[in-house]
Design an enzyme around this catalytic site. Structure first.
Site, mmCIF file in Angstrom:
data_model
loop_
_atom_site.group_PDB
_atom_site.id
_atom_site.type_symbol
_atom_site.label_atom_id
_atom_site.label_comp_id
_atom_site.label_asym_id
_atom_site.label_seq_id
_atom_site.Cartn_x
_atom_site.Cartn_y
_atom_site.Cartn_z
ATOM 1 N N SER A 126 58.666 -67.989 -109.682
ATOM 2 C CA SER A 126 57.785 -69.065 -110.163
ATOM 3 C C SER A 126 58.163 -69.406 -111.595
ATOM 4 O O SER A 126 58.656 -68.539 -112.333
ATOM 5 C CB SER A 126 56.333 -68.584 -110.135
ATOM 6 O OG SER A 126 55.500 -69.469 -110.844
ATOM 7 N N TYR A 182 50.518 -61.837 -112.692
ATOM 8 C CA TYR A 182 51.324 -62.725 -111.844
ATOM 9 C C TYR A 182 52.649 -63.070 -112.537
ATOM 10 O O TYR A 182 53.721 -62.953 -111.950
ATOM 11 C CB TYR A 182 50.525 -64.000 -111.554
ATOM 12 C CG TYR A 182 51.237 -64.979 -110.652
ATOM 13 C CD1 TYR A 182 51.332 -64.746 -109.288
ATOM 14 C CD2 TYR A 182 51.805 -66.151 -111.166
ATOM 15 C CE1 TYR A 182 51.977 -65.648 -108.448
ATOM 16 C CE2 TYR A 182 52.453 -67.060 -110.338
ATOM 17 C CZ TYR A 182 52.532 -66.801 -108.981
ATOM 18 O OH TYR A 182 53.183 -67.694 -108.153
HETATM 19 N N1 LIG Z 1 51.698 -72.668 -104.722
HETATM 20 C C1 LIG Z 1 52.277 -72.691 -105.921
HETATM 21 O O1 LIG Z 1 51.941 -73.521 -106.807
HETATM 22 C C2 LIG Z 1 53.393 -71.731 -106.252
HETATM 23 C C3 LIG Z 1 54.120 -71.962 -107.427
HETATM 24 C C4 LIG Z 1 55.155 -71.088 -107.750
HETATM 25 C C5 LIG Z 1 55.463 -70.031 -106.918
HETATM 26 N N2 LIG Z 1 54.720 -69.835 -105.786
HETATM 27 C C6 LIG Z 1 55.076 -68.709 -104.936
HETATM 28 O O2 LIG Z 1 55.393 -69.182 -103.646
HETATM 29 C C7 LIG Z 1 55.083 -68.187 -102.680
HETATM 30 C C8 LIG Z 1 54.192 -68.788 -101.607
HETATM 31 O O3 LIG Z 1 53.009 -69.244 -102.250
HETATM 32 P P1 LIG Z 1 51.936 -70.147 -101.500
HETATM 33 O O4 LIG Z 1 51.337 -71.005 -102.552
HETATM 34 O O5 LIG Z 1 52.509 -70.748 -100.292
HETATM 35 O O6 LIG Z 1 50.855 -69.023 -101.127
HETATM 36 P P2 LIG Z 1 49.815 -68.954 -99.898
HETATM 37 O O7 LIG Z 1 49.452 -70.327 -99.467
HETATM 38 O O8 LIG Z 1 48.735 -68.042 -100.350
HETATM 39 O O9 LIG Z 1 50.683 -68.246 -98.744
HETATM 40 C C9 LIG Z 1 51.158 -66.963 -98.975
HETATM 41 C C10 LIG Z 1 51.749 -66.395 -97.701
HETATM 42 O O10 LIG Z 1 52.193 -65.065 -97.997
HETATM 43 C C11 LIG Z 1 51.621 -64.172 -97.043
HETATM 44 N N3 LIG Z 1 51.385 -62.859 -97.645
HETATM 45 C C12 LIG Z 1 50.606 -62.560 -98.712
HETATM 46 N N4 LIG Z 1 50.598 -61.230 -98.909
HETATM 47 C C13 LIG Z 1 51.391 -60.686 -97.951
HETATM 48 C C14 LIG Z 1 51.762 -59.361 -97.599
HETATM 49 N N5 LIG Z 1 51.299 -58.312 -98.298
HETATM 50 N N6 LIG Z 1 52.593 -59.167 -96.554
HETATM 51 C C15 LIG Z 1 53.054 -60.214 -95.845
HETATM 52 N N7 LIG Z 1 52.742 -61.486 -96.111
HETATM 53 C C16 LIG Z 1 51.916 -61.713 -97.138
HETATM 54 C C17 LIG Z 1 50.301 -64.845 -96.633
HETATM 55 O O11 LIG Z 1 49.871 -64.467 -95.338
HETATM 56 P P3 LIG Z 1 48.879 -63.236 -95.047
HETATM 57 O O12 LIG Z 1 47.810 -63.262 -96.103
HETATM 58 O O13 LIG Z 1 48.414 -63.519 -93.660
HETATM 59 O O14 LIG Z 1 49.742 -62.018 -95.113
HETATM 60 C C18 LIG Z 1 50.740 -66.310 -96.577
HETATM 61 O O15 LIG Z 1 51.355 -66.587 -95.345
HETATM 62 C C19 LIG Z 1 54.424 -67.039 -103.458
HETATM 63 O O16 LIG Z 1 55.395 -66.056 -103.747
HETATM 64 C C20 LIG Z 1 53.944 -67.713 -104.725
HETATM 65 O O17 LIG Z 1 53.829 -66.812 -105.798
HETATM 66 C C21 LIG Z 1 53.690 -70.656 -105.427
#
Ligand SMILES: NC(=O)c1ccc[n+]([C@@H]2O[C@H](COP(=O)([O-])OP(=O)(O)OC[C@H]3O[C@@H](n4cnc5c(N)ncnc54)[C@H](OP(=O)(O)O)[C@@H]3O)[C@@H](O)[C@H]2O)c1
Length: 258
Positions: free
Chosen positions: A134, A147
């Site tokens: 990120s 984070y």
């Molecule tokens: N959204 C943003 O603005 C943003 C910006 C920069 C970086 N990111 C990064 O992008 C990635 C995805 O983010 P997102 O926004 O799509 O998040 P999200 O909508 O919360 O989705 C996260 C996914 O990860 C899975 N997950 C979480 N903990 C887990 C575990 N212990 N084992 C296996 N799966 C797990 C969740 O499913 P379950 O809970 O069912 O396991 C879900 O499918 C993350 O690494 C986040 O830090 C996001």
């Protein structure tokens, strides 16, 4: 046909990326903890995304899943290490359990699948690994002490591995998104600058994976500003972030009023 393993594929960015890769003709092993999310993804992709439910913090389960995926589906071409979580953490509420959970999920939850696939890719002298970190990992930002630390650890780990992986013919892509609208950011109470639609983000990620770039970051008008902030001396950097910290304390004080 490309075979992909994606963690965090049940929701948000991972789910949108998997759908886009399937449209491009890939077969995907999709992992997350919530089986129902993976099953609905499988039916939305006519079976092209096959569920492999797991918790990325469970080293043995991740190792077994890597073995099972290759036994069932064949040698992996691309692994997208995307599973992650976020909980804002202020100085006044700083606690060990929150830091541990975030580091376990975001950092060790990337290390575990990386350790499972690296020996296979190195031996084959091919394969592609993508790590979703990120822009919050560029520098310390108020409320992101845990984070941001987990994401800067990922960035440093990728920078450290890159020269050796180049030597072995294994491609490494570091993905540093800005704000993307997903269940993770839906929890944020502040206004997120340049918030992107998840499908637009997935489009950028998939295009970036096809490019030769080491880092894929977007939206550029936001992330280039942050890249410049990365080079500022502390006196100037803290002059920029002090206001954010003060607003955070004000809103926390406001919330804790009876
Ligand atoms: N959204 C943003 O603005 C943003 C910006 C920069 C970086 N990111 C990064 O992008 C990635 C995805 O983010 P997102 O926004 O799509 O998040 P999200 O909508 O919360 O989705 C996260 C996914 O990860 C899975 N997950 C979480 N903990 C887990 C575990 N212990 N084992 C296996 N799966 C797990 C969740 O499913 P379950 O809970 O069912 O396991 C879900 O499918 C993350 O690494 C986040 O830090 C996001």
């Amino acid at each position: 046909m490309t075979l992909v393993w994606c963690t965090g594929a049940g929701k948000g960015i991972g789910r949108a990326v998997v759908k886009r890769l399937v449209q491009d003709g890939a077969r995907v092993a999709a992992s997350a903890r919530t089986r129902a999310d993976l099953e609905s993804l499988a039916s939305e992709t006519a079976g092209a995304a096959k569920p492999y439910p797991l918790d990325v913090t469970d080293e043995a389960a991740v190792r077994d899943a890597a073995r099972a995926i290759e036994a069932d589906m064949g040698p992996l071409d691309l692994v997208i290490l995307n599973a992650g979580t976020h909980t804002p953490l202020t100085a006044a509420r700083f606690d060990v359990a929150t830091v541990r959970r975030i580091m376990e999920t975001n950092f060790m939850g990337t290390v575990n699948p990386l350790a499972a696939v690296l020996p296979r890719f190195i031996e084959r002298r091919r394969g592609h690994i993508a790590v979703v970190a990120s822009i919050a990992g560029y520098r310390g930002l108020p409320s992101a002490s845990a984070y941001g630390a987990s994401k800067s650890a990922l960035i440093t780990m990728c920078e450290a591995l890159k020269p050796e992986l180049d030597h072995y013919g294994v491609k490494l892509t570091l993905i540093n998104p800005g704000f993307v609208k997903t269940p993770l950011t839906d929890r944020n109470t502040f206004e997120m600058p340049f918030l992107m639609d998840v499908d637009a983000a997935a489009r950028r990620i998939v295009a970036g994976l096809k490019s030769k770039r080491f880092e894929v970051t977007f939206p550029k008008r936001f992330t280039w500003g942050l890249k410049i902030a990365r080079c500022l001396p502390y006196s100037l950097y803290f002059a920029l972030t002090r206001g954010i910290g003060e607003r955070l304390i004000e809103s926390e004080t406001e919330r804790s009023r009876p």
